[in-house]
Design a protein around this motif. Structure first.
Motif, mmCIF file in Angstrom:
data_model
loop_
_atom_site.group_PDB
_atom_site.id
_atom_site.type_symbol
_atom_site.label_atom_id
_atom_site.label_comp_id
_atom_site.label_asym_id
_atom_site.label_seq_id
_atom_site.Cartn_x
_atom_site.Cartn_y
_atom_site.Cartn_z
ATOM 1 N N ARG A 1 0.866 -1.190 0.047
ATOM 2 C CA ARG A 1 -0.171 -0.013 -0.176
ATOM 3 C C ARG A 1 0.624 0.956 -0.183
ATOM 4 O O ARG A 1 1.591 1.270 0.997
ATOM 5 N N TRP A 2 0.639 1.982 -0.907
ATOM 6 C CA TRP A 2 1.637 4.284 -0.709
ATOM 7 C C TRP A 2 0.470 4.485 -1.826
ATOM 8 O O TRP A 2 -0.979 3.722 -1.747
ATOM 9 N N SER A 3 0.688 6.020 -1.657
ATOM 10 C CA SER A 3 -0.843 6.394 -2.076
ATOM 11 C C SER A 3 0.055 7.131 -3.097
ATOM 12 O O SER A 3 0.321 8.072 -3.846
ATOM 13 N N ARG B 1 -0.113 9.602 -6.569
ATOM 14 C CA ARG B 1 -1.469 10.094 -7.401
ATOM 15 C C ARG B 1 -1.198 10.256 -9.422
ATOM 16 O O ARG B 1 -2.408 11.516 -9.294
ATOM 17 N N PHE C 1 -3.748 21.919 -5.110
ATOM 18 C CA PHE C 1 -3.060 21.130 -5.565
ATOM 19 C C PHE C 1 -2.863 20.033 -5.619
ATOM 20 O O PHE C 1 -2.828 19.034 -6.403
ATOM 21 N N ASN C 2 -4.358 19.614 -4.526
ATOM 22 C CA ASN C 2 -5.120 17.843 -4.678
ATOM 23 C C ASN C 2 -5.374 17.856 -5.720
ATOM 24 O O ASN C 2 -5.188 16.895 -6.272
ATOM 25 N N TRP D 1 -4.586 16.558 -9.128
ATOM 26 C CA TRP D 1 -3.851 15.244 -9.425
ATOM 27 C C TRP D 1 -4.941 14.696 -9.165
ATOM 28 O O TRP D 1 -5.615 13.614 -9.665
ATOM 29 N N TRP E 1 -10.331 4.170 7.958
ATOM 30 C CA TRP E 1 -9.608 4.375 6.588
ATOM 31 C C TRP E 1 -8.481 3.275 6.423
ATOM 32 O O TRP E 1 -8.471 2.736 5.226
ATOM 33 N N HIS F 1 -5.427 8.128 -2.015
ATOM 34 C CA HIS F 1 -4.463 8.289 -1.377
ATOM 35 C C HIS F 1 -5.424 9.173 -0.499
ATOM 36 O O HIS F 1 -6.067 9.866 -0.878
ATOM 37 N N GLY F 2 -4.995 10.117 0.572
ATOM 38 C CA GLY F 2 -5.103 10.389 1.675
ATOM 39 C C GLY F 2 -5.102 11.537 1.711
ATOM 40 O O GLY F 2 -3.907 12.522 1.224
ATOM 41 N N MET F 3 -6.097 12.775 2.286
ATOM 42 C CA MET F 3 -5.722 14.238 2.071
ATOM 43 C C MET F 3 -5.961 15.187 3.003
ATOM 44 O O MET F 3 -6.768 14.873 3.220
ATOM 45 N N VAL F 4 -5.302 16.518 3.602
ATOM 46 C CA VAL F 4 -6.074 16.645 4.070
ATOM 47 C C VAL F 4 -5.743 18.432 3.867
ATOM 48 O O VAL F 4 -5.889 19.607 4.633
ATOM 49 N N GLY F 5 -4.653 18.102 2.391
ATOM 50 C CA GLY F 5 -5.255 19.290 1.598
ATOM 51 C C GLY F 5 -6.727 19.842 1.110
ATOM 52 O O GLY F 5 -7.299 19.291 0.110
ATOM 53 N N ALA G 1 -10.337 14.100 7.301
ATOM 54 C CA ALA G 1 -9.325 13.942 5.965
ATOM 55 C C ALA G 1 -10.107 13.618 4.609
ATOM 56 O O ALA G 1 -11.394 13.573 4.757
ATOM 57 N N ARG H 1 10.563 4.217 5.502
ATOM 58 C CA ARG H 1 9.846 4.828 7.145
ATOM 59 C C ARG H 1 10.313 4.763 8.125
ATOM 60 O O ARG H 1 11.766 4.290 7.557
HETATM 61 C C1 LIG Z 1 -4.413 11.761 6.807
HETATM 62 C C2 LIG Z 1 -3.705 12.455 5.392
HETATM 63 C C3 LIG Z 1 -3.591 13.085 4.813
HETATM 64 C C4 LIG Z 1 -2.477 13.593 3.654
HETATM 65 N N1 LIG Z 1 -2.081 14.499 2.557
HETATM 66 C C5 LIG Z 1 -1.873 14.604 1.732
HETATM 67 C C6 LIG Z 1 -2.354 15.804 0.967
HETATM 68 O O1 LIG Z 1 -2.939 16.828 1.467
HETATM 69 N N2 LIG Z 1 -1.587 16.279 -0.542
HETATM 70 C C7 LIG Z 1 -0.951 15.004 -0.834
HETATM 71 O O2 LIG Z 1 -0.156 14.439 -2.222
HETATM 72 N N3 LIG Z 1 -0.901 13.813 0.093
HETATM 73 C C8 LIG Z 1 -1.537 13.617 1.769
HETATM 74 N N4 LIG Z 1 -1.142 12.091 2.149
HETATM 75 C C9 LIG Z 1 0.253 11.644 1.668
HETATM 76 C C10 LIG Z 1 0.720 11.335 2.553
HETATM 77 O O3 LIG Z 1 1.566 12.018 2.646
HETATM 78 C C11 LIG Z 1 1.744 9.534 2.430
HETATM 79 O O4 LIG Z 1 0.775 9.123 2.940
HETATM 80 C C12 LIG Z 1 2.671 9.561 3.323
HETATM 81 O O5 LIG Z 1 3.584 10.354 2.579
HETATM 82 C C13 LIG Z 1 3.126 7.913 3.143
HETATM 83 O O6 LIG Z 1 3.276 7.769 2.271
HETATM 84 P P1 LIG Z 1 2.537 6.114 1.428
HETATM 85 O O7 LIG Z 1 1.253 6.771 1.469
HETATM 86 O O8 LIG Z 1 3.005 6.444 -0.361
HETATM 87 O O9 LIG Z 1 3.492 5.368 1.893
HETATM 88 C C14 LIG Z 1 -1.619 12.486 3.139
HETATM 89 C C15 LIG Z 1 -1.844 11.098 3.510
HETATM 90 C C16 LIG Z 1 -2.397 11.208 5.118
HETATM 91 C C17 LIG Z 1 -2.711 10.046 6.052
#
Ligand SMILES: Cc1cc2nc3c(=O)[nH]c(=O)nc-3n(C[C@H](O)[C@H](O)[C@H](O)COP(=O)(O)O)c2cc1C
Length: 192
Positions: free
Chosen positions: A20-22, A24, A77-78, A81, A119, A134-138, A158, A184
């Motif tokens: 699992r990774w995030s 764009r 920004f969010n 993508w 989540w 992909h989680g976001m707080v933006g 989020a 990590r």
């Molecule tokens: C609650 C939360 C908020 C995040 N907010 C953003 C965001 O606003 N924009 C973004 O590009 N990535 C965001 N991320 C992605 C994190 O940067 C990413 O999960 C973290 O760097 C770890 O990488 P990985 O998920 O690929 O393992 C967020 C992740 C989480 C869990």
């Protein structure tokens, strides 16, 4: 899309955790409702304080009547993508709960913690099914509250973009460089 995953766990864990990774870069393809509901089903079984289940998921799929509004509640920004994600979800948690033996609702200490567990379950289930999150707080949290009619005793935690990972060439160059699984801290740094 195959994953070249450079992550190596220091201690044995199921590969779902390192897979699992995030991303764009998303393909923008349609997500079947059955898949989306399986993700919410996984979230549903998360543990919570007094089984209060404070999580709520407000969702829109790409192209449906609510998509533009949901996308427009992210920071620019969010949006840049996440516009090619297949679904957008706002995670909300209820800040009060009914505890055993108490008549009135009381503040929940752990509503955010519980929603975080939900989540994480959703994200891991997505990975198991070949989808990415992909989680976001933006997020423009004030506008989410008003425009999505979130009640006062709920917190917007989020947003989540859900989609199928696409080639990083879909992204502008600056973002292509960041399109990879991240490392990590060691277990020794986080477990004391
Ligand atoms: C609650 C939360 C908020 C995040 N907010 C953003 C965001 O606003 N924009 C973004 O590009 N990535 C965001 N991320 C992605 C994190 O940067 C990413 O999960 C973290 O760097 C770890 O990488 P990985 O998920 O690929 O393992 C967020 C992740 C989480 C869990």
């Amino acid at each position: 899309m195959t994953t070249e995953n450079p992550r190596i766990a220091d201690h044995p864990v199921d590969k779902v955790f390192t897979d699992r990774w995030s991303p764009r870069a998303f393909t923008g393809e349609e997500i079947p409702q059955s898949v989306l509901f399986t993700l919410f089903e996984a979230a549903r079984w998360a543990p919570s304080s007094y089984n209060s289940q404070p999580w709520r998921f407000l969702y829109a799929t790409n192209g449906n009547a609510h998509w533009d509004k949901f996308l427009g509640l992210l920071i620019p920004f969010n949006q840049s993508w996440a516009k090619t994600a297949s679904a957008l979800v706002y995670v909300v948690s209820e800040t009060t709960m009914v505890a055993p033996g108490v008549d009135a609702r009381v503040p929940s200490h752990s509503h955010s913690f519980d929603a975080g567990a939900a989540w994480a379950s959703l994200a891991l289930q997505a990975t198991l099914l070949g989808w990415a999150t992909h989680g976001m707080v933006g997020v423009d949290f004030d506008r989410v509250k008003t425009e999505l009619n979130v009640p006062d005793d709920h917190r917007v935690e989020a947003a989540i973009a859900i989609g199928k990972r696409g080639p990083k060439t879909l992204l502008p160059e600056a973002l292509q460089a960041r399109e990879a699984p991240s490392p990590r801290k060691s277990v020794a740094e986080i477990a004391l």
